[in-house]
Design a protein around this motif. Sequence first.
Motif, short mmCIF file in Angstrom:
data_model
loop_
_atom_site.label_atom_id
_atom_site.label_comp_id
_atom_site.label_asym_id
_atom_site.label_seq_id
_atom_site.Cartn_x
_atom_site.Cartn_y
_atom_site.Cartn_z
N CYS A 81 20.24 6.87 79.73
CA CYS A 81 19.82 6.77 81.13
C CYS A 81 20.62 7.76 81.97
O CYS A 81 21.55 8.39 81.48
CB CYS A 81 20.03 5.34 81.65
N ALA A 82 20.23 7.89 83.23
CA ALA A 82 20.98 8.76 84.12
C ALA A 82 22.34 8.13 84.41
O ALA A 82 22.43 6.96 84.76
CB ALA A 82 20.21 8.98 85.42
N ALA A 83 23.40 8.90 84.25
CA ALA A 83 24.76 8.43 84.53
C ALA A 83 25.06 8.70 85.99
O ALA A 83 25.33 9.84 86.38
CB ALA A 83 25.76 9.13 83.62
N LEU A 84 25.01 7.66 86.81
CA LEU A 84 25.14 7.83 88.25
C LEU A 84 26.44 7.25 88.80
O LEU A 84 26.71 7.39 89.98
CB LEU A 84 23.96 7.16 88.96
N ILE A 126 26.06 14.83 92.17
CA ILE A 126 26.10 14.17 90.86
C ILE A 126 25.63 15.11 89.76
O ILE A 126 24.47 15.54 89.76
CB ILE A 126 25.22 12.91 90.89
N PRO A 127 26.49 15.44 88.80
CA PRO A 127 26.04 16.26 87.67
C PRO A 127 24.97 15.55 86.87
O PRO A 127 24.96 14.31 86.78
CB PRO A 127 27.32 16.45 86.85
N ALA A 128 24.06 16.30 86.28
CA ALA A 128 22.99 15.73 85.47
C ALA A 128 23.50 15.52 84.05
O ALA A 128 23.79 16.47 83.33
CB ALA A 128 21.78 16.67 85.47
N ARG A 129 23.64 14.27 83.67
CA ARG A 129 24.02 13.95 82.29
C ARG A 129 23.51 12.55 81.95
O ARG A 129 23.17 11.76 82.82
CB ARG A 129 25.53 14.03 82.09
N LEU A 130 23.48 12.25 80.65
CA LEU A 130 22.99 10.96 80.18
C LEU A 130 24.14 9.97 80.03
O LEU A 130 25.29 10.36 79.77
CB LEU A 130 22.28 11.12 78.84
N SER A 131 23.80 8.70 80.18
CA SER A 131 24.80 7.66 80.00
C SER A 131 25.20 7.56 78.54
O SER A 131 24.50 8.04 77.64
CB SER A 131 24.24 6.32 80.48
N ASP A 132 26.35 6.93 78.29
CA ASP A 132 26.86 6.83 76.92
C ASP A 132 25.97 5.95 76.05
O ASP A 132 25.91 6.14 74.84
CB ASP A 132 28.28 6.25 76.95
N HIS A 133 25.28 4.98 76.66
CA HIS A 133 24.38 4.11 75.92
C HIS A 133 23.04 4.05 76.63
O HIS A 133 22.98 3.92 77.85
CB HIS A 133 24.96 2.69 75.80
#
Length: 229
Positions: free
Chosen positions: A216-219, A206-213
């Motif tokens: 949070c972690a985008a999993l 899973i790449p490390a990135r933030l959710s669109d809203h």
Amino acid sequence: MWTIRSDDVLGAYGHHYVGVSRPVVPRHPNVRSDLEIVQALAPRVGLGDALAGDPRDWKRRLLAKLEPRGITLERLEDGGPTRHPFAPGPVFAERRFATPTGRANLVTDEPPLPVVPDARYPLILLSLSTDRSQASQWSRPLVGPINVTVHPHAAAGIPDGGTGRLESTLGAIVVRVVHDPRQRTDVALVPKGGRFGAGQCVNTLIPARLSDHGDCAALGDTLVRLVPE
């Protein structure tokens, strides 16, 4: 409030009340409470004195800021849960919102396009709780390669029970393939709780990135593929 074995202060979880719990039966002698566990660890890191005290001492410590408002341990034990005095009132009680019109704007921008499987990575990775694990909170050890459940048509020719590689653009792990014709053909289901050191942790993919809203972690937007070994 009485519980089976818990001796604790109960804060808000989806509500604005505070209460206490008291055990109705003694714990098994071989089972330690959370307090006893941290107190056993505390001397090893120089915090023995800071964490000393029995459950009742700690209840009083946790409620100390509420005592000036009349919320004491005895009151909660005798009268039950009560509304937390520092809890805010209803949100938007006057039905006014911080917008130019004073009305609620449910959508202000177009959402980003969803991740769509393609020929290179045709499966959406889903890591779900099971009866064996709940994230890092608790898990029973998994043995061998972690299972990935897919529709038979999405198994890349790997037989039911066979092993393969589950790959993303970031990494890969060895998995045991489980066929389930009830599943969608565009998802790969992997249970939570796999150990990183055993090659069972799908965080590797899973790449490390933030959710669109909410930042949070985008999993849930990772695309993967199955490759025969």
